[in-house]
Write an enzyme that holds these catalytic residues in place. Structure first.
Site, short mmCIF file in Angstrom:
data_model
loop_
_atom_site.label_atom_id
_atom_site.label_comp_id
_atom_site.label_asym_id
_atom_site.label_seq_id
_atom_site.Cartn_x
_atom_site.Cartn_y
_atom_site.Cartn_z
N ASN A 138 0.82 -1.22 0.00
CA ASN A 138 0.00 0.00 0.00
C ASN A 138 0.85 1.27 0.00
O ASN A 138 0.58 2.21 -0.75
CB ASN A 138 -0.95 0.01 1.20
CG ASN A 138 -1.95 -1.14 1.14
OD1 ASN A 138 -2.03 -1.82 0.12
ND2 ASN A 138 -2.70 -1.36 2.21
N THR A 186 -14.83 37.43 -32.47
CA THR A 186 -15.67 36.99 -31.36
C THR A 186 -16.88 36.34 -32.03
O THR A 186 -17.30 36.77 -33.12
CB THR A 186 -16.14 38.16 -30.45
OG1 THR A 186 -16.94 39.04 -31.23
CG2 THR A 186 -14.95 38.92 -29.87
N HIS A 187 -17.41 35.33 -31.41
CA HIS A 187 -18.54 34.58 -32.00
C HIS A 187 -18.21 34.06 -33.40
O HIS A 187 -19.11 33.87 -34.22
CB HIS A 187 -19.82 35.41 -32.07
CG HIS A 187 -20.16 36.12 -30.79
ND1 HIS A 187 -21.01 35.58 -29.85
CD2 HIS A 187 -19.72 37.28 -30.28
CE1 HIS A 187 -21.10 36.41 -28.83
NE2 HIS A 187 -20.32 37.46 -29.05
N SER A 220 -6.54 11.94 -48.91
CA SER A 220 -7.78 11.19 -48.88
C SER A 220 -7.61 9.95 -49.75
O SER A 220 -6.91 9.98 -50.76
CB SER A 220 -8.92 12.06 -49.43
OG SER A 220 -9.95 11.24 -49.94
N ASN A 247 -5.59 17.02 -45.73
CA ASN A 247 -6.37 17.18 -44.50
C ASN A 247 -5.48 17.46 -43.30
O ASN A 247 -4.45 16.82 -43.13
CB ASN A 247 -7.17 15.91 -44.23
CG ASN A 247 -8.15 15.59 -45.35
OD1 ASN A 247 -8.72 16.50 -45.95
ND2 ASN A 247 -8.31 14.32 -45.65
N GLN A 270 -6.40 0.77 -7.51
CA GLN A 270 -5.60 0.21 -8.60
C GLN A 270 -6.03 0.83 -9.94
O GLN A 270 -5.27 0.83 -10.91
CB GLN A 270 -5.78 -1.31 -8.62
CG GLN A 270 -5.00 -2.02 -9.70
CD GLN A 270 -4.92 -3.52 -9.42
OE1 GLN A 270 -4.16 -3.95 -8.56
NE2 GLN A 270 -5.72 -4.30 -10.13
N LYS A 325 -4.22 3.86 -12.32
CA LYS A 325 -3.06 3.80 -13.20
C LYS A 325 -3.38 3.97 -14.67
O LYS A 325 -2.74 4.75 -15.38
CB LYS A 325 -2.30 2.49 -12.97
CG LYS A 325 -1.55 2.52 -11.67
CD LYS A 325 -1.05 1.17 -11.27
CE LYS A 325 -0.92 1.10 -9.77
NZ LYS A 325 -2.21 1.30 -9.04
#
Ligand code: ARG
Length: 456
Positions: free
Chosen positions: A105, A150-151, A272, A280, A317, A320
């Protein structure tokens, strides 16, 4: 002997075992065992000859782990038991003395803290490299105008350098968070035993020094049940990955034909299978998509730990795989982001074209009125009227006549047309942190100083 009269059900064994992933703790486990064995002998808990045998055996285990020749056996439940088993095979029954005054432990808590610290340090290096790449990229595009949004609507023009440096500061904050993670890993759990401490006069401060911990965990119960440092790492990682996703998303937008602002280099793009013309920005798309995965690891570990009674529970456990996947995913994403930023190309004309839309200067016209004594709220309305007139009549703002602008406000004169000449929009933003070139240069100097470890 064993207290059990039946063998483990194979399905239970499969559920219970962690060796399939916790083998990554191997080097940390050996390192802590070296310090532990050394301390046991120094305290007279084991003989010096036993220590020497243990250290020699641990060296061989370390060699096997490094060479990839360490063999896991079917009965090895986890890396801690596998190493002890192998050690005992190599050095004989004295191998069984290593676990004196130690429990799995406090052992696992220590390994995980060491692993987390090592990877927080590595993440800091990755972040530093990405920040350097951003600074260089900003320097190369110092005075390239582009629209700020913005937006996702064109809002005000900025320099590309200014925009790129926004990411520098985001990643600077991430670095601060990973520095804080280091602090959370700095108290040694080892010596807490199973939960209550151990029946030996150990020297925890010695082990802490050997392993590079700043101090020892003060409470053995807390020490074995604490995984806050994993939560800290995952939290920092989730925020960092979210930042990377924003960078990735912008690169995706910028490299579309619609924007045409940037092209990722061929090394960071793919084609592609059906459309020969395609290039891409997959790497940028994946930066965008990996972020929720890391955030999910954080949420999952909160789920594992919430409501857990003290102290160690097998639930733990499950820390991890979340940690390991987050570490690997973030590491890869940071390296990819750096590579893309180092090689991305920008289209100066496209950026400038998009930044020269006159409507983008509406705030500058409003500020002209403010300088004439009109309250900002009122000037905002006046300019909104001008914009409506221009848009409704299909003309740019500068095509409105003297009479038309005078109808909106008698405070408007010839200077209205001067303000609409694009040269003034960027250089007018003289406030600290703003887009005027002297301010961007100043910001770059601050960024450089941060990278050199000498923040102003
Ligand atoms: N594999 C275990 C884990 O990762 C190690 C600790 C086991 N402790 C125990 N009491 N069963 O948590």
């Amino acid at each position: 002997m064993s207290r059990f009269s039946e063998p483990q059900d194979p399905v239970f064994a499969q559920l219970n075992t962690s060796i399939g992933f916790d083998w990554r703790l191997g080097p940390y486990d050996v390192e802590q065992s070296r310090a532990h064995a050394t301390m046991l002998a120094a305290q007279g808990i084991i003989a010096d000859a036993d220590r020497d045998a243990l250290l020699a055996g641990l060296d061989r285990v370390a060699g096997e782990l490094e060479a990839g020749t360490f063999e896991v056996e079917p009965g090895d439940e986890d890396i801690h038991m596998a190493i002890e088993r192998r050690l005992t095979t190599l050095v004989g029954p004295v191998g069984g003395k290593l676990h004196t005054a130690r429990s799995r432990n406090d052992q696992v808590a220590t390994d995980v803290a060491m692993f987390t610290r090592a990877h927080a340090l590595r993440t800091l290096e990755r972040l530093q490299a990405l920040q350097s790449a951003l600074v260089l990229c900003a320097e190369r595009h110092l005075d390239w105008p582009m629209p700020g949004y913005t937006h996702l609507q064109r809002a005000q023009p900025v320099y590309l350098s200014h925009h790129l440096l926004a990411y520098f500061w985001m990643f600077r904050r991430d670095a601060r968070r990973f520095e804080a993670v280091l602090g959370g890993t700095d108290e040694l759990p080892l010596g807490a035993g199973a939960l209550a401490g151990v029946n030996f006069e150990t020297d925890r401060a010695f082990v802490a020094r050997e392993l590079g911990f700043a101090s020892v965990a003060r409470n053995s119960i807390d020490a074995v049940s604490n995984r806050d440092f994993v939560l800290d790492f995952l939290s920092a990682a989730a925020t960092c990955a979210t930042h990377l996703s924003r960078l990735g998303a912008e690169i995706v937008l910028w490299s579309s034909d619609e924007f045409g602002f940037a092209q990722v280099s061929d090394a960071w793009a793919s084609g592609s299978s059906i459309m020969p013309q395609k290039k891409n920005p997959d790497a940028a798309e994946l930066l965008r998509a990996k972020a929720p995965r890391i955030a999910a690891h954080l949420v999952a570990l909160h789920g594992v730990l919430h409501g857990l009674p003290l102290t160690y529970n097998k639930d733990m456990q499950e820390d991890k795989e979340h940690l390991f996947d987050a570490v690997d995913t973030l590491d890869l994403c940071l390296a990819a982001a750096r590579g893309m930023v180092e090689t991305i190309g920008f289209d100066r004309e496209r950026l400038a074209g998009a930044a020269s839309d006159e409507l983008i200067a509406a705030t500058d016209v409003a500020d002209l009125l403010v300088r004439r004594g009109v309250p900002f709220r009122q000037s905002h309305g006046i300019v909104a009227g001008l914009v409506k007139l221009a848009v409704d009549s299909g003309r740019p703002l500068s095509a409105l006549t003297r009479e038309e602008i005078a109808v909106q406000s008698d405070a408007l004169d010839e200077e209205y047309y001067t303000v609409l000449q694009s040269s003034s929009w960027l250089e007018g933003k003289v406030s600290e942190g703003g887009t005027a070139l002297p301010r961007v240069r100043e910001q770059l100097a601050h960024a450089r100083a941060e990278l050199d470890g000498q923040p102003a």
